[in-house]
Design an enzyme around this catalytic site. Structure first.
Site, PDB file in Angstrom:
ATOM      1  N   HIS A 327      85.317  11.122  -2.821  1.00  0.00           N
ATOM      2  CA  HIS A 327      85.722  11.691  -1.528  1.00  0.00           C
ATOM      3  C   HIS A 327      86.766  10.811  -0.836  1.00  0.00           C
ATOM      4  O   HIS A 327      87.042   9.667  -1.236  1.00  0.00           O
ATOM      5  CB  HIS A 327      84.503  11.872  -0.620  1.00  0.00           C
ATOM      6  CG  HIS A 327      83.802  10.604  -0.240  1.00  0.00           C
ATOM      7  ND1 HIS A 327      84.308   9.700   0.668  1.00  0.00           N
ATOM      8  CD2 HIS A 327      82.601  10.091  -0.636  1.00  0.00           C
ATOM      9  CE1 HIS A 327      83.466   8.698   0.826  1.00  0.00           C
ATOM     10  NE2 HIS A 327      82.420   8.902   0.022  1.00  0.00           N
ATOM     11  N   CYS A 345      79.393   5.892  -3.551  1.00  0.00           N
ATOM     12  CA  CYS A 345      80.398   6.908  -3.846  1.00  0.00           C
ATOM     13  C   CYS A 345      81.683   6.266  -4.358  1.00  0.00           C
ATOM     14  O   CYS A 345      81.885   5.057  -4.261  1.00  0.00           O
ATOM     15  CB  CYS A 345      80.710   7.723  -2.589  1.00  0.00           C
ATOM     16  SG  CYS A 345      79.384   8.866  -2.123  1.00  0.00           S
TER      17      CYS A 345
END
Length: 420
Positions: A327, A345
């Protein structure tokens, strides 16, 4: 007895059959090929199924065809229902009898074709037809195939979800034989029993590009176990696009993206810091979300602690159910390409995240290498199926003689926690 003349006769028969067509028998004992007919096998064999009009066979009972005397033998038997499903069977070495080795379907119409020969080698044929009774008062096993129909990346497994647990290996084999996956181009593939109620199917390597994959069931009416019969299932067709693989190297802090094995981009990234290291291994894109609110409390980080966060996140590509995404992370741009500072992440700049979001699709592959994190779970936290090598994968099939019990699937995280 002199066998030589009969051998010559049989050879000449074969030649005349070829010339006259498969529907004609070309030789007889009188030497006139046009007067010959196969002998009537009706009186030579016995049949355990129904023979009277209106009678129906019990699908719980096996079928048997046998020679009544020692003067002839059975050479071949096929049993097929009206949908094209064949019943497996075994023919005795001496041709004296044949019996089914797989269950009949309930409420089905069968045609049995029996080929025989007498003691002189003359062929005979008999065709038998019958119906089976309905499976009254029986439980039906329903199968749902996934994902939804559409186009996916080459890493997308096929999933079969069952509405009843199947623990017994023999029953699993019946179910697995009835669950078919066909692809064009054709590839070698296999089912893996993830749990008593879930199977995954994947090829040995990733699916071919621009392939058509169809999953379907032939279990309808098939007996699986006591009081359990197969039901009809909706078939599934998916297609694949280009082969898109993104390799995130936690040591070099770079993600290299390949399309059909050719590099198309390299992106500076940051992955999980110590204590929150990103999982190593192959993951499959599960979903794409333009906006996600990511909160540390969903992954067990106490609110107000030094690691807590509550952030709006854009261009989020999900790869695990436990909250791992690729992301946009504009707050860590200074570390991207240099250090790992995330909570698990893979972060990148907003422009790079938008490019990645627009480029990948569900079923595409994201592989993390050189991380200090644990290995990606094979099942239960997304699609980690490709982390199981092919030899081990084959042992998860109930049709592999040397197989072992498949590990139970971990429950997917219901609250869909998120990390950054």
């Amino acid at each position: 007895m002199n066998h030589t003349p009969r051998t010559r006769t049989v050879v000449s028969c074969i030649l005349l059959v070829t010339a006259l067509g498969a529907g004609a028998t070309a030789c007889g004992s009188d030497g006139n090929p046009l007067s010959a007919r196969p002998y009537d096998a009706a009186d030579e064999i016995s049949f355990s199924g129904p023979t009277g009009a209106g009678e129906q066979a019990d699908p719980d009972k096996p079928l048997e065809v046998a020679v009544k005397s020692g003067d002839g033998r059975i050479t071949d038997v096929t049993a097929q229902d009206s949908t094209g499903r064949f019943v497996a069977g075994e023919l005795a070495a001496d041709g004296s009898r044949w019996h089914t080795t797989s269950p009949l379907a309930a409420n089905a119409h069968y045609t049995v074709r029996v080929s025989t020969e007498d003691q002189d080698g003359a062929p005979g044929r008999r065709v038998l037809t019958f119906d089976t009774t309905r499976a009254k008062g029986k439980t039906r096993l329903n199968v749902t195939f996934g994902p939804d129909a559409g186009e996916y990346g080459v890493g997308q497994p096929i999933v079969a979800e069952l509405d009843h647990e199947i623990k017994d290996k023999a029953q699993r084999a019946v179910v697995e034989r009835g669950l078919r996956v066909d692809s064009s181009p054709a590839v070698q593939g296999s089912w893996y029993w993830v749990s008593d109620k879930e199977l995954h199917y994947r090829p040995r390597e990733y699916w071919p590009v621009h392939a058509t994959v169809r999953a379907h069931s032939s279990l309808d009416g098939i007996k699986i176990g006591d009081h359990l019969w197969g039901s009809n299932a909706r078939p599934l067709t998916i297609t694949t696009g280009d082969k898109l693989v993104a390799v995130a190297d936690a040591a070099t802090h770079r993600m290299t993206v390949y399309r059909n094995d050719a590099q198309i981009n390299q992106i500076p990234i940051t992955t999980g810091k110590p204590g929150f290291a990103t999982r190593n291994g192959v993951k499959v894109v599960l979903a794409k979300q333009y906006f996600v609110r990511m909160r540390s409390t969903t992954v067990g980080i106490a609110e107000g602690s030094s690691d807590s966060y509550d952030l709006p996140v854009f261009y989020a590509t999900r790869v695990t159910w436990s909250g791992e995404y690729v992301h946009a992370a504009p707050w860590s741009v200074g570390s991207q390409g240099y250090a790992n500072v995330s909570h698990g992440c893979t972060g990148m700049s907003t422009s790079n995240a938008k490019w990645f979001f627009d480029t990948v699709h569900e079923g595409d592959v994201v592989q993390v290498v050189n991380s200090q994190g644990a290995a990606m779970e094979p099942f239960g936290n997304g699609f980690g199926d490709w982390n199981v090598d092919w030899a081990k994968w084959r042992t998860g099939s109930a049709l592999t003689d040397t197989g072992e019990d498949a590990p139970a699937s971990q429950d997917a995280v219901r609250l869909r926690p998120t990390t950054v």
